[in-house]
Design a protein around this motif. Structure first.
Motif, PDB file in Angstrom:
ATOM      1  N   GLY A  12       0.834  -1.212   0.000  1.00 46.10           N
ATOM      2  CA  GLY A  12       0.000   0.000   0.000  1.00 46.10           C
ATOM      3  C   GLY A  12       0.862   1.253   0.000  1.00 46.10           C
ATOM      4  O   GLY A  12       1.997   1.245  -0.491  1.00 46.10           O
ATOM      5  N   GLY A  15       4.141   0.443   2.212  1.00 45.18           N
ATOM      6  CA  GLY A  15       4.918  -0.693   1.720  1.00 45.18           C
ATOM      7  C   GLY A  15       5.545  -0.399   0.372  1.00 45.18           C
ATOM      8  O   GLY A  15       6.733  -0.685   0.136  1.00 45.18           O
ATOM      9  N   VAL A  32       5.246  -7.891  -1.192  1.00 48.30           N
ATOM     10  CA  VAL A  32       4.177  -8.891  -1.121  1.00 48.30           C
ATOM     11  C   VAL A  32       2.842  -8.248  -0.775  1.00 48.30           C
ATOM     12  O   VAL A  32       2.788  -7.336   0.043  1.00 48.30           O
ATOM     13  CB  VAL A  32       4.474  -9.914   0.011  1.00 48.30           C
ATOM     14  N   VAL A  34      -1.748  -9.429  -0.827  1.00 42.30           N
ATOM     15  CA  VAL A  34      -2.607 -10.620  -0.869  1.00 42.30           C
ATOM     16  C   VAL A  34      -3.098 -10.980  -2.272  1.00 42.30           C
ATOM     17  O   VAL A  34      -3.421 -12.133  -2.527  1.00 42.30           O
ATOM     18  CB  VAL A  34      -3.811 -10.500   0.107  1.00 42.30           C
ATOM     19  N   LEU A  38      -3.309  -6.039  -6.143  1.00 42.72           N
ATOM     20  CA  LEU A  38      -2.755  -5.115  -5.148  1.00 42.72           C
ATOM     21  C   LEU A  38      -1.253  -4.899  -5.339  1.00 42.72           C
ATOM     22  O   LEU A  38      -0.774  -3.772  -5.229  1.00 42.72           O
ATOM     23  CB  LEU A  38      -3.056  -5.623  -3.730  1.00 42.72           C
ATOM     24  N   ARG A  41      -0.876  -2.626  -8.253  1.00 42.21           N
ATOM     25  CA  ARG A  41      -1.183  -1.237  -7.876  1.00 42.21           C
ATOM     26  C   ARG A  41       0.031  -0.610  -7.178  1.00 42.21           C
ATOM     27  O   ARG A  41       0.417   0.527  -7.443  1.00 42.21           O
ATOM     28  CB  ARG A  41      -2.405  -1.221  -6.951  1.00 42.21           C
ATOM     29  N   VAL A  91       1.542  -3.789   6.738  1.00 42.80           N
ATOM     30  CA  VAL A  91       0.145  -4.137   6.451  1.00 42.80           C
ATOM     31  C   VAL A  91      -0.760  -3.276   7.335  1.00 42.80           C
ATOM     32  O   VAL A  91      -0.288  -2.418   8.076  1.00 42.80           O
ATOM     33  CB  VAL A  91      -0.133  -5.650   6.672  1.00 42.80           C
ATOM     34  N   GLU A  93      -2.979  -1.373  10.016  1.00 40.44           N
ATOM     35  CA  GLU A  93      -2.622  -1.059  11.401  1.00 40.44           C
ATOM     36  C   GLU A  93      -3.575  -1.754  12.385  1.00 40.44           C
ATOM     37  O   GLU A  93      -4.314  -1.098  13.122  1.00 40.44           O
ATOM     38  CB  GLU A  93      -2.632   0.473  11.580  1.00 40.44           C
ATOM     39  N   ASN A 118       6.434  -1.465  10.454  1.00 35.51           N
ATOM     40  CA  ASN A 118       6.239  -0.037  10.201  1.00 35.51           C
ATOM     41  C   ASN A 118       5.044   0.508  10.988  1.00 35.51           C
ATOM     42  O   ASN A 118       4.500   1.561  10.667  1.00 35.51           O
ATOM     43  CB  ASN A 118       6.020   0.184   8.700  1.00 35.51           C
ATOM     44  N   THR A 119       4.635  -0.222  12.023  1.00 32.09           N
ATOM     45  CA  THR A 119       3.458   0.210  12.788  1.00 32.09           C
ATOM     46  C   THR A 119       3.573   1.661  13.270  1.00 32.09           C
ATOM     47  O   THR A 119       4.660   2.145  13.585  1.00 32.09           O
ATOM     48  CB  THR A 119       3.230  -0.705  14.015  1.00 32.09           C
ATOM     49  N   HIS A 141       9.619   3.147  11.785  1.00 32.65           N
ATOM     50  CA  HIS A 141       8.445   3.974  11.492  1.00 32.65           C
ATOM     51  C   HIS A 141       8.815   5.017  10.437  1.00 32.65           C
ATOM     52  O   HIS A 141       9.275   6.124  10.759  1.00 32.65           O
ATOM     53  CB  HIS A 141       7.966   4.633  12.797  1.00 32.65           C
ATOM     54  N   PHE A 142       8.614   4.616   9.172  1.00 31.83           N
ATOM     55  CA  PHE A 142       8.861   5.528   8.053  1.00 31.83           C
ATOM     56  C   PHE A 142       7.715   6.532   7.983  1.00 31.83           C
ATOM     57  O   PHE A 142       6.607   6.273   8.453  1.00 31.83           O
ATOM     58  CB  PHE A 142       8.916   4.744   6.734  1.00 31.83           C
ATOM     59  N   ASN A 144       5.273   9.305   5.609  1.00 32.63           N
ATOM     60  CA  ASN A 144       4.593   9.348   4.311  1.00 32.63           C
ATOM     61  C   ASN A 144       4.736  10.743   3.664  1.00 32.63           C
ATOM     62  O   ASN A 144       4.464  11.732   4.340  1.00 32.63           O
ATOM     63  CB  ASN A 144       3.111   9.043   4.574  1.00 32.63           C
TER      64      ASN A 144
END
Ligand code: NAD
Length: 287
Positions: A12, A15, A32, A34, A38, A41, A91, A93, A118-119, A141-142, A144
């Motif tokens: 997303g 990721g 990766v 699911v 995705l 994208r 993935v 949160e 990355n939570t 923790h990157f 955005n």
């Protein structure tokens, strides 16, 4: 420990950004998700972002092609992580989504592989408990958008080893980022501070202190911020802001993190910010 292969779980917003900077830095990177749709994208987001760097002259065409050649995708997390030296999960949160992934990674990865998350606020110690290698679990923790933002908070749990911390600091620095190490606490540093600013902004609006344009303007001009609180809330997402506040509030009980009722009302009516084209600036802008 030499890192060559990186696996990013989740393709997303975050990721795909993390996979991009990893491939740009020279690592063989597998991303990766699911479904094939995705991961496709995610790859498209990466291609668009790299394309913009080339357009602006900040990257050579060959560098973009090199990064893309190092990027691979998969819909099978165990297969993708089998040879990885470093794994980052990005993935949804939610602990109930992250914990089973950590378990799968525990089974699939070589014993020495570091498992990073990355939570934005789930305790790293809790995520580590899903594995038999809690000393090798750490928070990265990157921010955005990942390719543009330089800061990364590194979260060391009570069980994270010094070796894991050292390898992680070197790895994240090699991506061209600046690191700061923080303790495993609700919201870490960034979200403890920024959520309060956004929440207080909403409370000032509830009190009708001024209009949102003026409040954003005075904060931008007074503190040299690129955005004011309402512009930032629209960018981050009102739903994400409420989730972050509630996460910290539930873990600590501190009243100041209780989401302002206005934020909750906005989520209920679908005004969750820029990503849906409806946020503070559509509801409250001057006529
Ligand atoms: P997102 O919704 O854009 O992407 C999450 C991705 O994870 C989705 O593509 C989803 O399909 C995938 N996923 C879900 N379950 C999966 C599974 N079992 N296996 C593989 N992939 C799976 O979310 P995001 O904004 O990229 O956030 C990811 C993480 O980064 C979250 O923990 C979030 O809190 C954190 N974070 C987000 C931001 C931000 O501004 N968006 C900033 C910092 C940290």
């Amino acid at each position: 420990m030499a890192i060559k292969k990186v696996c990013v779980v989740g393709s997303g917003t975050m990721g795909s950004g993390i996979a991009q900077v990893s491939a740009q830095a020279g690592y063989e990177t597998i991303m990766v998700d699911v479904t094939q749709e995705l991961v496709d994208r995610g790859m498209n987001m990466i291609k668009t972002s790299l394309g913009k760097f080339v357009e602006k002259g900040r990257m050579k065409q060959e560098e973009m092609e090199g990064a893309l050649a190092r990027l691979h995708t998969s819909t099978d997390v165990k297969e993708a992580a089998r040879n990885a030296d470093y794994v980052i999960e990005a993935v949804f949160e939610r602990a109930e989504v992250k914990l089973p992934i950590l378990k799968q990674l525990e089974e699939a990865c070589p014993k020495q592989t570091i498992l990073a998350s990355n939570t934005s606020g789930i305790p790293i110690g809790l995520l580590a408990s899903a594995t038999k290698r809690p000393d090798k679990v750490i928070g990265t923790h990157f921010m955005n958008p990942v390719p543009l933002m330089r800061g990364v908070e590194i979260i060391k749990s009570l069980l994270t080893s010094e070796e894991t911390l050292k390898v992680t600091l070197d790895f994240v620095s090699s991506l061209g980022k600046e690191t700061v190490v923080v303790k495993d606490s609700p919201g870490f540093v960034t979200n403890r501070i920024i959520t309060l600013v956004l929440n207080e902004g909403a409370k000032l609006l509830e009190e009708n202190l001024a209009n949102i344009e003026d409040m954003d303007k005075i904060i931008r001009l007074s503190f040299n911020w690129p955005m004011g609180p309402f512009e930032l809330a629209d960018l981050i997402g009102i739903d994400v802001t409420v989730d972050l506040l509630e996460g910290i509030y539930q873990q600590t009980g501190w009243e100041r993190y209780k989401p302002a009722p206005l934020l909750k009302r906005m989520v209920e009516i679908g005004y969750t910010g820029r990503k849906v084209g409806k946020g503070f600036y559509q509801l409250f802008a001057k006529a």
